[in-house]
Design an enzyme around this catalytic site. Structure first.
Site, PDB file in Angstrom:
ATOM      1  N   GLN A 220       0.834  -1.198   0.000  1.00 15.85           N
ATOM      2  CA  GLN A 220       0.000   0.000   0.000  1.00 15.85           C
ATOM      3  C   GLN A 220       0.874   1.255   0.000  1.00 15.85           C
ATOM      4  O   GLN A 220       0.332   2.368  -0.085  1.00 15.85           O
ATOM      5  CB  GLN A 220      -0.912  -0.001   1.236  1.00 15.85           C
ATOM      6  CG  GLN A 220      -1.849  -1.200   1.292  1.00 15.85           C
ATOM      7  CD  GLN A 220      -2.629  -1.315   2.598  1.00 15.85           C
ATOM      8  OE1 GLN A 220      -2.628  -2.357   3.246  1.00 15.85           O
ATOM      9  NE2 GLN A 220      -3.303  -0.256   2.997  1.00 15.85           N
ATOM     10  N   ARG A 370      -8.163  -1.703   8.820  1.00 18.05           N
ATOM     11  CA  ARG A 370      -9.118  -0.659   8.437  1.00 18.05           C
ATOM     12  C   ARG A 370      -9.484   0.255   9.603  1.00 18.05           C
ATOM     13  O   ARG A 370     -10.647   0.472   9.901  1.00 18.05           O
ATOM     14  CB  ARG A 370     -10.371  -1.350   7.894  1.00 18.05           C
ATOM     15  CG  ARG A 370     -11.227  -0.465   7.024  1.00 18.05           C
ATOM     16  CD  ARG A 370     -12.211  -1.250   6.194  1.00 18.05           C
ATOM     17  NE  ARG A 370     -12.887  -0.372   5.260  1.00 18.05           N
ATOM     18  CZ  ARG A 370     -13.595  -0.777   4.230  1.00 18.05           C
ATOM     19  NH1 ARG A 370     -13.699  -2.061   3.964  1.00 18.05           N
ATOM     20  NH2 ARG A 370     -14.189   0.100   3.446  1.00 18.05           N
ATOM     21  N   CYS A 371      -8.474   0.776  10.308  1.00 16.11           N
ATOM     22  CA  CYS A 371      -8.764   1.391  11.597  1.00 16.11           C
ATOM     23  C   CYS A 371      -8.019   2.676  11.860  1.00 16.11           C
ATOM     24  O   CYS A 371      -8.072   3.175  12.968  1.00 16.11           O
ATOM     25  CB  CYS A 371      -8.406   0.419  12.689  1.00 16.11           C
ATOM     26  SG  CYS A 371      -6.685  -0.047  12.559  1.00 16.11           S
ATOM     27  N   GLU A 740     -12.505   4.096   6.385  1.00 19.00           N
ATOM     28  CA  GLU A 740     -12.482   3.267   7.594  1.00 19.00           C
ATOM     29  C   GLU A 740     -13.536   3.623   8.617  1.00 19.00           C
ATOM     30  O   GLU A 740     -13.693   2.912   9.616  1.00 19.00           O
ATOM     31  CB  GLU A 740     -11.099   3.372   8.235  1.00 19.00           C
ATOM     32  CG  GLU A 740     -10.020   2.814   7.337  1.00 19.00           C
ATOM     33  CD  GLU A 740      -8.642   3.213   7.779  1.00 19.00           C
ATOM     34  OE1 GLU A 740      -7.758   2.343   7.760  1.00 19.00           O
ATOM     35  OE2 GLU A 740      -8.460   4.384   8.137  1.00 19.00           O
TER      36      GLU A 740
END
Lengths: 788, 290, 170
Positions: A220, A370-371, A740
């Protein structure tokens, strides 16, 4: 509602533009890492430890090397000769690539088998004979902190990694002493795993003639990887200008494809040694067992307030289980990420938080799900406790929140823990959610059902997220500041190419970034090609995670476009033989004030930039912007969940889930909604299903999808979504991140709903995942379980 | 996740298949492969020879004949799921087949394979116990009929000889007044049961129960026939008290282990709850004229 | 190593190859035939990313041996579009934003096509049940359901009156 200002032919902001990416994916022509085939390519598979903690007595590679097609077995000793057996983590700790004497977690990489194809590599792995001397494993971080606990790390003085604290401890203590009501709960958020459907992998291609490394990789953050590789291999002769990292199509990232896993490094080493391309693709077991996890926070959370419902103070004490090394991908100044957003949406005067990071015999990580850097933990803490406080004083949880929300006129708002929230209208979002769900009717229904012994619950989560890392004064990853970038080049025929330092893994950047540029320049988004992921061509950026792309690179796209517009104005003035100050911009063209029939389109201007530019001006029409955000952005929302509990089985059925999100201006409403749907599913699953579980010897009990439970379309609720739009005042197009939010906000709504259903029985907290056996045990304990 | 090497053969007849089985103790039958191939990919099973029986004609059928519902061993779960005959007259079997794994696995998974694998977590074993079914097995020396109560002898162990192939499963044919249901608690679609109860009943015209079969899934090392529960139902009108009594008895013979799906106490309570639910569903189906 | 000669029709083309019996169908398609549209997502036959149509039935190709498909007909995502026209399912996924990262999509579409062929007008519950062997992490399934409903409507209309399919977008 973000109203579109551009026509359908341009498709700027606010259009639900169909995705550019879809064409290749729908035809099975995506370019995922495992799709890549290069001539002479070899395959790497990894031998892994069956023990959570053990000394390696011997590694016998005879049988493996005797397997036809197996070319080499790489061990820690092999890598040690080149001093690449260890590597730094993003938090400046040390991580093993391959161990030389001890393994520290079950499924840890122990050796790499290089073979002609993946079937032979698998046979080779089965033929490597490793002898281990098992050692006691440390699995419980609280026990790890007790005196006399076995040490996880020989190179560290204790199992405590660091102590971090934030806020005013004394003032907070005073506030608690003066409070009329205080509530406290122990809340454990267990380890979970992001489980993108595509696992991690790479193809490393070393060119021995040119001394050039090309690394295709599920990453990423390709530029950060390139720099890290350059630093770590400098002593071997690699040099950053001769390293190219290519992140092609990524099948889901969610943070799990940010860290550097040993497999990548072994593949690079193998390619350098053999001079051939080497592919490494992990299987699902490896992915679940060894790759970066998230959560694993043991929190003691306290709230102080008055009996009239006014919240006054928050205190949290957390033990953070980090595995055997601190490899969480946090910005370097924040070992506990952005956890201190935990004062949430409330006007709390005093707060104090402390976190102790602890080593255990488990794989490293901490924030890959995803936080946005520990925000799920923070939101879960405050939103669970808001409900606990509300119920304790007998106030409706919605009313309680409304009373304590930061009011719109208080923005920009400086929280008790030092964050400056950019904008928000929390009451409007909650009211909208309440209207959508029919809150008052549901409370009536709940009362009726309760009288009949039926268990129904309503849970709210009114979260404030914090995304878009981040301003250079505070944010860096391994020292590299967290700006991001956009470079735009407009061609003579009025088309454009735009490249970014971010990297989509499904977030539709190829579609939405073009919409930003289309909005600014009036060039139809269909005429703007967007590229990311190749470090040879893309401007430097820190990548896509923590919902940072729109806040940083999206802003850069806007600013770069405006730089182009500034030059375009000069060219237009030249073409129209008018003064710049007499020109008016009307999306897609400049016209002379008062004479709208005297205009030049952006296409005319682009052509002129190469054929008829003013003397003394450089030709071309391009700009680059490296955007240093002045602040983070603070998306928010209110979620309301309705559950019904089966008194026979303990099963929790989510009857309804209403999600109202506010991420400021929505570039592409369709894409934003899709992100929310997916985020909700990844909030729902940890609330009810997902957990990475170890036994007391550090054996992983959930190493595959039979036991690590991802929801199917049958379990997943039918989301009802709504929106409010409160733009960010500091972002060039008023947008905030959103990817997110739903994962951050949803678990608390579900947990609150279940506790709400059972509060009258005496239940105060249930740790997620809220499984049927857990619920049933409570029903049984309180005498309301039935057998029918 | 790559299996070790093995040899492969795809015979065209049952007699050829069992002859090969007879010759080679390290051979295994490949039917649907939805249990076997995953085991081989994890190298937990390493047969040196796979005998693919999917090319043998005449092993996929569903028909009622002479007092029995006869199902060919190679009949796919999806085929069972879509059968109007099974839907209308064998609701316990219809419920069960839909609970096996997921729709894609069901396209290949076979009834014969589900039984032969003898996994106590599989769904069909308890159902066949509830039906009082029979398994027809063929070997080079001929065919024999194995009552289901004698079929399961241990975890992953059936009473099939190594050289025997299941060719048919027989369920007592539908009679007026018969009904059944399968109640399965699973954590998500595709999971094995936390616990499941299979119930088959026969009521006479006065509403008295003349047959009851109760089978339990995944609460022991083998599928369990809850005989005491069955006996408590026969000769009774199935009112609430009778149903709860049977549930109590079913719970008593369960031998669940505490694991990630739940504690022993929880699973035992589930057995009781699911027994009640399965019986009530079966009765409701009769009321509807099913 | 012992190999078997196998022949099958894949997306309408006849292919012949020599394979080890242990070669999984998904690896055969991806590595021998270079049809990389079918993906691998797990080890336990759970995720469905590898779904292909074998003899008209959707199956998880990671749990089928290539030799089992000998003499058979295999259809993968690469065969969905015909003559430069999208299959209605591809059009549905595009129109309804039924994909994000795209990794589960090929398997999901193959399952959906088979579902609609079997049940041309499914309810939402039937759709969710029908795709319960296919996992998605990105979409939360809402738009996948809508995509399948869109495709179903289009296919029903086409079967009533033949119509042109949507153009494949470059």
């Amino acid at each position: 509602m973000t109203q579109a200002q551009t026509p359908d032919t341009v498709q700027g902001i606010g259009h639900s533009r169909k995705r550019v990416e879809d064409a290749r994916f729908l035809q099975g022509r995506g370019n995922f890492i495992d799709d890549l085939k290069l001539p002479g390519m070899l395959h790497l598979s990894i031998v892994r430890s069956p023990y959570a903690h053990a000394r390696i007595k011997s590694i016998n590679t005879d049988r493996a090397m005797a397997t036809p097609g197996v070319l080499a077995v790489i061990t820690g000793e092999t890598l040690k000769q080149f001093n690449v057996h260890n590597m730094p983590t993003l938090m400046s700790d040390t991580q093993m690539v391959l161990p030389v004497d001890t393994v520290k977690y079950q499924y840890q990489e122990v050796a790499g088998v290089l073979a002609t194809d993946r079937y032979t590599a698998a046979d080779g792995v089965a033929a490597v004979d490793v002898e281990y001397d098992p050692l006691p494993a440390v699995v419980d971080p609280k026990k790890a902190l007790e005196p006399g606990a076995p040490k996880v790390r020989d190179d560290k003085p204790s199992n405590q990694i660091w102590h971090w604290e934030w806020g005013d401890e004394q003032k907070t203590e005073q506030a608690f002493n003066q409070a009329e009501v205080t509530v406290a709960e122990d809340i454990y958020i267990p380890r979970i795993h992001v489980s993108s459907i595509e696992t991690c992998g790479c193809v490393a291609q070393w060119d021995p003639v040119d001394k050039h490394l090309t690394l295709w990789m599920t990453t990423q953050a390709p530029h950060a990887i390139r720099t890290v590789v350059a630093l770590v291999t400098a002593h071997l002769g690699l040099s950053e200008e001769k390293i190219r990292v290519i992140s092609p199509d990524i099948g889901g990232g969610f943070g799990g494809k940010v860290p550097v896993y040993p497999g990548y490094v072994i593949a690079v080493a193998a390619s350098i040694v053999t001079g051939k391309p080497v592919k490494w693709i992990e299987n699902r077991t490896e992915n679940l067992a060894a790759d970066s996890f998230a959560r694993d926070y043991h929190m003691h959370v306290e709230l102080a307030g008055q009996t009239d419902g006014t919240l006054t103070a928050l205190r949290i004490n957390t033990i953070a289980d980090h595995g055997y090394t601190d490899a969480a991908a946090n910005p370097s100044k924040f070992p506990a990420g952005l956890f201190h957003i935990c004062t949430g949406s409330y006007n709390l005067k005093d707060a104090f938080v402390e976190v102790d990071g602890v080593y255990t015999n488990k794989p490293p990580g901490g924030i890959a799900y995803r936080c946005s850097f520990r925000v799920t933990e923070a939101v879960h803490a405050i939103e669970r406790m808001a409900d606990v406080m509300a119920h304790t004083i007998g106030m409706d949880p919605a009313e309680f929140r409304m009373k304590n929300f930061i009011k719109p006129e208080q923005f920009p708002y400086k929280s008790a823990l030092g964050w400056e929230y950019d904008s928000g209208n929390y009451g409007a979002a909650l009211r909208k959610a309440m209207d959508m769900v029919g809150y008052e009717d549901l409370r009536r229904e709940q009362a009726e059902k309760r009288a009949r012994g039926e268990l129904m619950g309503i849970g709210i989560s009114s979260f404030t997220e914090i995304v878009g890392a981040g301003p250079s004064k505070d944010f860096d990853i391994l020292g590299i500041k967290m700006f991001d970038s956009c470079e735009i080049r407009v061609h003579p025929t009025g088309k454009a190419i735009a490249r970014f330092g971010t990297k989509s893994q499904g977030q539709a950047h190829e579609t939405t970034y073009a919409q930003i540029i289309a909005e600014e320049l009036g060039i139809p988004s269909d005429h703007i090609k967007v590229e990311e992921g190749d470090t040879d061509t893309a401007p430097y950026g820190l990548g896509t995670y923590a919902s940072r792309s729109t806040p940083t690179a999206g802003a850069a796209a806007s600013i770069a476009s405006r730089k182009i517009r500034d030059k375009a104005k000069k060219i237009a003035a030249h073409l129209l033989e008018a003064a710049e100050e007499d020109l008016v911009w009307e999306r897609g063209k400049f016209y002379v004030k008062g004479s709208p029939d005297r205009f030049k389109t952006i296409q005319d201007i682009a052509f002129a930039a190469y054929t008829n530019h003013p003397q003394g001006m450089e030709a071309g029409l391009e700009a680059v912007d490296y955007y240093d955000p002045p602040n983070l952005t603070y998306p928010f929302g209110s979620y309301i969940c309705v559950v019904d509990i089966d008194r026979g089985t303990g099963a929790v059925k989510v009857r309804r889930f209403v999600a109202v999100d506010d991420c400021g201006v929505r570039i592409n409403p369709m894409v934003v909604e899709g992100q929310i749907h997916g985020g909700l599913a990844m909030g729902f699953a940890p609330a009810l299903l997902e957990e990475i579980i170890y036994d007391e010897n550090g054996n992983l009990l959930t190493p595959n999808f039979m036991d690590y439970l991802l929801p199917t379309a049958v379990e997943t609720p039918r989301w009802e979504t709504g929106e409010t739009v409160t733009p960010s005042p500091h972002h060039p197009i008023g947008a905030k991140g959103v990817g997110e939010s739903a994962t951050v906000g949803a678990p608390a709504a579900i947990a609150n709903a279940v506790v709400d259903a059972l509060w009258h029985l005496g239940v105060r907290n249930i740790d997620i995942p809220i499984t049927p056996p857990k619920v049933w045990a409570l029903l049984n304990q309180y005498g309301v379980a039935v057998e029918e | 996740m790559i299996p070790p090497p093995f040899e492969y053969v795809a015979p065209k007849s049952i007699s050829e298949a069992v002859k090969i089985l007879d010759r080679d103790t390290n051979a295994k039958i490949l039917a649907g492969g939805q249990s076997l191939i995953p085991l081989m990919r994890f190298r937990l099973a390493s047969p040196t020879l796979l005998i693919d029986i999917n090319r043998i004609d005449g092993l996929e059928y569903i028909r009622e004949e002479v007092g029995w519902l006869k199902i060919g061993a190679l009949t796919r779960e999806t085929h069972l799921d879509r059968s109007d005959l099974i839907e209308s007259r064998y609701p316990l079997l219809a419920d069960t087949t839909r609970m096996v794994a997921d729709p894609l696995v069901r396209n290949l998974a076979t009834l014969g394979g589900n039984l032969a694998h003898a996994d106590p977590a599989n769904d069909h074993p308890a159902t066949m116990l509830a039906y009082g079914a029979r398994v027809v097995a063929t070997s080079p020396s001929g065919t024999r009929v194995i009552p289901i109560q004698e079929f399961f002898v241990g975890p992953f162990e059936s009473s099939l000889e190594h050289n025997e192939l299941i060719t048919e499963i027989q369920i007592p044919a539908y009679q007026v007044g018969s009904s059944g249901a399968y109640a399965k608690m699973e954590r998500k679609v595709g999971d094995f049961a936390t616990a499941a109860v299979a119930v088959q009943i026969q009521l006479d015209r006065s509403g008295q129960c003349t047959y009851a079969g109760v089978g339990l899934t995944n609460v022991g090392l083998m599928p369990i026939k809850a005989a005491a529960a069955e006996q408590s139902l026969v000769g009774q009108v199935l009112n609430d008290a009778v149903i709860h009594k049977a549930a109590q008895l079913a719970g008593e013979v369960a031998e669940p282990q505490s694991d990630q799906r739940g504690t022993e106490e929880y699973k035992r309570a589930l057995v009781r709850t699911l027994t009640v639910r399965a019986l009530r569903t079966a009765l409701k189906r009769l009321d509807r004229g099913g | 190593m012992n190999t078997h000669k196998i022949t099958m029709t894949v997306n309408g083309q006849t292919v012949e190859a020599d394979v080890e019996p242990r070669m999984l169908l998904v690896h055969f398609l991806r590595e021998k035939l270079n049809l990389t549209g079918t993906h691998i997502g797990c080890d336990t036959t759970s995720c469905g990313a590898c779904t292909v149509q074998l003899n008209g039935t959707p199956v998880k190709s990671c749990t089928v041996l290539a030799v089992q498909a000998d003499g058979g007909v295999v259809n993968t995502v690469e065969g969905l579009a015909q003559n430069g026209q999208y299959h209605p399912i591809q059009e549905g996924f595009r129109e309804m934003h039924g994909l994000q990262c795209g990794f589960c999509t090929p398997g999901m579409m193959i399952t959906a096509v088979s579902l609609l062929e079997q049940n041309p007008d499914p309810t939402e519950d039937e759709i969710r049940w029908g795709i319960s062997g296919n996992l998605c992490r990105c979409t939360g399934y809402v738009n996948i359901v809508k995509a399948i409903q869109y495709a179903g409507e289009k296919m029903r209309a086409q079967n009533a009156v033949p119509q042109a399919n949507a153009e494949v977008h470059p």
